[in-house]
Design an enzyme around this catalytic site. Structure first.
Site, PDB file in Angstrom:
ATOM      1  N   MET A  11     -44.887  20.661 -30.839  1.00  0.00           N
ATOM      2  CA  MET A  11     -44.566  19.295 -30.441  1.00  0.00           C
ATOM      3  C   MET A  11     -43.719  18.618 -31.536  1.00  0.00           C
ATOM      4  O   MET A  11     -42.818  18.007 -31.192  1.00  0.00           O
ATOM      5  CB  MET A  11     -45.633  18.668 -30.147  1.00  0.00           C
ATOM      6  N   ASN A 102     -53.837  14.929 -29.315  1.00  0.00           N
ATOM      7  CA  ASN A 102     -54.392  14.976 -27.914  1.00  0.00           C
ATOM      8  C   ASN A 102     -55.879  14.450 -28.757  1.00  0.00           C
ATOM      9  O   ASN A 102     -56.253  14.853 -30.036  1.00  0.00           O
ATOM     10  CB  ASN A 102     -54.617  16.180 -27.438  1.00  0.00           C
ATOM     11  N   LYS A 183     -55.844  11.141 -20.733  1.00  0.00           N
ATOM     12  CA  LYS A 183     -55.324  12.331 -21.303  1.00  0.00           C
ATOM     13  C   LYS A 183     -56.640  13.346 -21.761  1.00  0.00           C
ATOM     14  O   LYS A 183     -56.664  14.433 -21.271  1.00  0.00           O
ATOM     15  CB  LYS A 183     -54.387  12.431 -22.269  1.00  0.00           C
ATOM     16  N   GLU A 267     -59.369  22.086 -30.488  1.00  0.00           N
ATOM     17  CA  GLU A 267     -59.653  20.633 -30.502  1.00  0.00           C
ATOM     18  C   GLU A 267     -60.885  20.055 -29.874  1.00  0.00           C
ATOM     19  O   GLU A 267     -61.105  19.010 -29.593  1.00  0.00           O
ATOM     20  CB  GLU A 267     -58.395  19.927 -29.993  1.00  0.00           C
TER      21      GLU A 267
HETATM   22  P1  NAD Z   1     -49.258  23.368 -33.515  1.00  0.00           P
HETATM   23  O1  NAD Z   1     -50.491  24.071 -34.120  1.00  0.00           O
HETATM   24  O2  NAD Z   1     -48.131  24.113 -32.789  1.00  0.00           O
HETATM   25  O3  NAD Z   1     -48.126  22.584 -34.724  1.00  0.00           O
HETATM   26  C1  NAD Z   1     -49.142  21.909 -35.664  1.00  0.00           C
HETATM   27  C2  NAD Z   1     -48.596  22.133 -36.824  1.00  0.00           C
HETATM   28  O4  NAD Z   1     -49.050  21.406 -38.008  1.00  0.00           O
HETATM   29  C3  NAD Z   1     -48.451  23.544 -37.268  1.00  0.00           C
HETATM   30  O5  NAD Z   1     -47.051  23.936 -37.459  1.00  0.00           O
HETATM   31  C4  NAD Z   1     -49.189  23.630 -38.682  1.00  0.00           C
HETATM   32  O6  NAD Z   1     -48.605  24.551 -39.687  1.00  0.00           O
HETATM   33  C5  NAD Z   1     -49.013  22.249 -39.207  1.00  0.00           C
HETATM   34  N1  NAD Z   1     -50.012  21.578 -40.081  1.00  0.00           N
HETATM   35  C6  NAD Z   1     -51.441  21.609 -39.828  1.00  0.00           C
HETATM   36  N2  NAD Z   1     -51.894  20.779 -40.919  1.00  0.00           N
HETATM   37  C7  NAD Z   1     -50.976  20.779 -41.891  1.00  0.00           C
HETATM   38  C8  NAD Z   1     -50.919  20.508 -43.229  1.00  0.00           C
HETATM   39  N3  NAD Z   1     -52.045  19.903 -43.878  1.00  0.00           N
HETATM   40  N4  NAD Z   1     -49.721  20.509 -44.087  1.00  0.00           N
HETATM   41  C9  NAD Z   1     -48.615  20.879 -43.314  1.00  0.00           C
HETATM   42  N5  NAD Z   1     -48.677  21.303 -42.006  1.00  0.00           N
HETATM   43  C10 NAD Z   1     -49.693  21.319 -41.367  1.00  0.00           C
HETATM   44  O7  NAD Z   1     -49.722  22.318 -32.403  1.00  0.00           O
HETATM   45  P2  NAD Z   1     -48.831  21.377 -31.350  1.00  0.00           P
HETATM   46  O8  NAD Z   1     -49.106  22.315 -30.072  1.00  0.00           O
HETATM   47  O9  NAD Z   1     -47.486  21.052 -31.897  1.00  0.00           O
HETATM   48  O10 NAD Z   1     -49.981  20.339 -31.037  1.00  0.00           O
HETATM   49  C11 NAD Z   1     -49.990  18.959 -31.851  1.00  0.00           C
HETATM   50  C12 NAD Z   1     -50.541  18.026 -31.177  1.00  0.00           C
HETATM   51  O11 NAD Z   1     -50.095  17.650 -29.986  1.00  0.00           O
HETATM   52  C13 NAD Z   1     -52.240  18.482 -30.824  1.00  0.00           C
HETATM   53  O12 NAD Z   1     -53.061  17.229 -30.947  1.00  0.00           O
HETATM   54  C14 NAD Z   1     -51.991  18.783 -29.198  1.00  0.00           C
HETATM   55  O13 NAD Z   1     -53.192  18.919 -28.480  1.00  0.00           O
HETATM   56  C15 NAD Z   1     -50.919  17.955 -28.774  1.00  0.00           C
HETATM   57  N6  NAD Z   1     -50.273  18.271 -27.675  1.00  0.00           N
HETATM   58  C16 NAD Z   1     -49.379  19.347 -27.702  1.00  0.00           C
HETATM   59  C17 NAD Z   1     -48.597  19.604 -26.574  1.00  0.00           C
HETATM   60  C18 NAD Z   1     -48.148  20.999 -26.385  1.00  0.00           C
HETATM   61  O14 NAD Z   1     -47.410  21.251 -25.298  1.00  0.00           O
HETATM   62  N7  NAD Z   1     -47.912  22.142 -27.550  1.00  0.00           N
HETATM   63  C19 NAD Z   1     -48.521  18.680 -25.842  1.00  0.00           C
HETATM   64  C20 NAD Z   1     -49.281  17.574 -25.599  1.00  0.00           C
HETATM   65  C21 NAD Z   1     -50.051  17.186 -26.720  1.00  0.00           C
END
Ligand code: NAD
Length: 306
Positions: A11, A102, A183, A267
């Site tokens: 995201m 989320n 959501k 999560e």
């Molecule tokens: P993801 O795991 O792809 O991305 C999270 C990123 O954060 C990773 O690249 C990780 O390396 C980085 N990260 C985490 N902790 C860190 C830290 N302390 N320092 C530096 N980097 C750090 O997750 P995502 O799919 O992008 O989801 C992110 C949020 O959005 C979640 O809450 C998810 O539920 C929500 N969401 C995701 C989607 C989707 O389609 N992927 C859709 C809607 C909502």
């Protein structure tokens, strides 16, 4: 505006990419070294609805020094406190911080690091995936609803405008907590059940017993939501869940992808686990949520993730 994306995973890359097409300065923050290296070397590769490659600055959170105008939080829920701790130096007096994660309870975590008047919470139905380091796959359409905790609609207007310039379809929502619970209800009913049962959303909703499970979880979410935020559109949220289940019938939900397909922690503590926790505080029993939370925790333990 100087905008940091705190958590440049699937995201974060979508948001970073789309916002980089506006006149704002965008910096990605992440700690996945292969991802950082790939983006620094070859730029961020975008496939799916658009094919593109963009040069975007990316660094570790601890390497960022310039105070932000806006920080968009997009880590997974359990990663949020560490991220907020690491970006403390770039959170200035005027820095707005927006959570688009989320799940439930992120404002409480944010209050430990950000002044109340600079906190914004929101929810997005955009989707994104990562194909590998430096490669985001973006499909479909979505929107963002957001609100700031102290109701400064005018102060937030330029941020809403910026998202709209980037095609991210944002709106200020005076009752965003309803959208966040909606959501969470979708995720809390489909995610743990499909993960435990190793089935698609259509397979879950296509059986009478699967639908019973969904309804059991849904009623607990609604009871706790009503206790916490008062009026909640139970009928509208149920209809939303049923519509979402039809649209995504052939899909495995994201928790299935995280735990079963990639062996990553889920999560759950910010979905069904949060409902159990909140239910206990107000004396509402939540046996369905307790059961699925325990089952996901067990699987996470078996996989060595807890
Ligand atoms: P993801 O795991 O792809 O991305 C999270 C990123 O954060 C990773 O690249 C990780 O390396 C980085 N990260 C985490 N902790 C860190 C830290 N302390 N320092 C530096 N980097 C750090 O997750 P995502 O799919 O992008 O989801 C992110 C949020 O959005 C979640 O809450 C998810 O539920 C929500 N969401 C995701 C989607 C989707 O389609 N992927 C859709 C809607 C909502």
């Amino acid at each position: 505006m100087l905008v940091y994306i705190a958590g440049a995973g699937a995201m974060g890359c979508r948001f970073g990419y789309q916002l980089s097409k506006t006149e704002n300065e965008v910096i990605l923050l992440d700690n996945w070294s292969a991802h950082i290296e790939a983006i620094r070397q070859d730029g961020l590769l975008i496939t799916g609805d658009v094919e593109d490659r963009v040069q975007l600055p990316i660094m570790l959170p601890t390497e960022a020094t310039r105070q932000a105008d806006l920080i968009i939080l997009l880590t997974k829920a359990d990663q949020l406190p560490k991220m907020l701790q690491d970006i403390k130096p770039i959170i200035g007096k005027e820095t707005k911080v927006l959570s688009l994660l989320n799940g439930l309870g992120h404002a409480t975590t944010m209050r430990r690091f950000v002044p109340e008047e600079n906190i914004m919470v929101g929810v997005t139905i955009w989707l994104a995936g990562l194909k590998g380091p430096g490669h985001a796959h973006l499909e479909g359409t979505g929107s963002i609803s957001l609100q700031d905790l102290t109701g400064q609609v005018a102060a937030v207007a330029p941020i809403v405008e910026m998202f709209n310039q980037a095609g991210l379809k944002a709106q200020y929502d005076e009752n965003v907590i309803q959208a966040i619970w909606q959501k969470a209800c979708v995720n809390g009913t489909m995610n743990p059940t499909c993960t435990i049962l190793d089935c698609t959303i259509g397979e879950l909703f296509g059986t009478e017993s699967g639908l019973n499970l969904v309804q059991g979880i849904f009623k607990e979410f609604i009871a706790v939501a009503k206790a916490e935020v008062g009026n909640i559109d139970e009928e509208g949220i149920w209809k939303y869940i049923m519509d979402a289940s039809k649209k995504a019938a052939s899909h495995y939900p994201s928790m299935h992808q995280d735990l079963v397909q990639h062996g990553r922690k889920t999560e759950i503590d910010f979905l069904n686990g949060a409902v159990v926790f909140k239910g206990k505080r107000v004396g509402i029993p939540t046996p369905y949520c307790q059961m699925v939370t325990d089952m996901i925790h067990t699987k996470e333990s078996i996989l060595g993730l807890r």
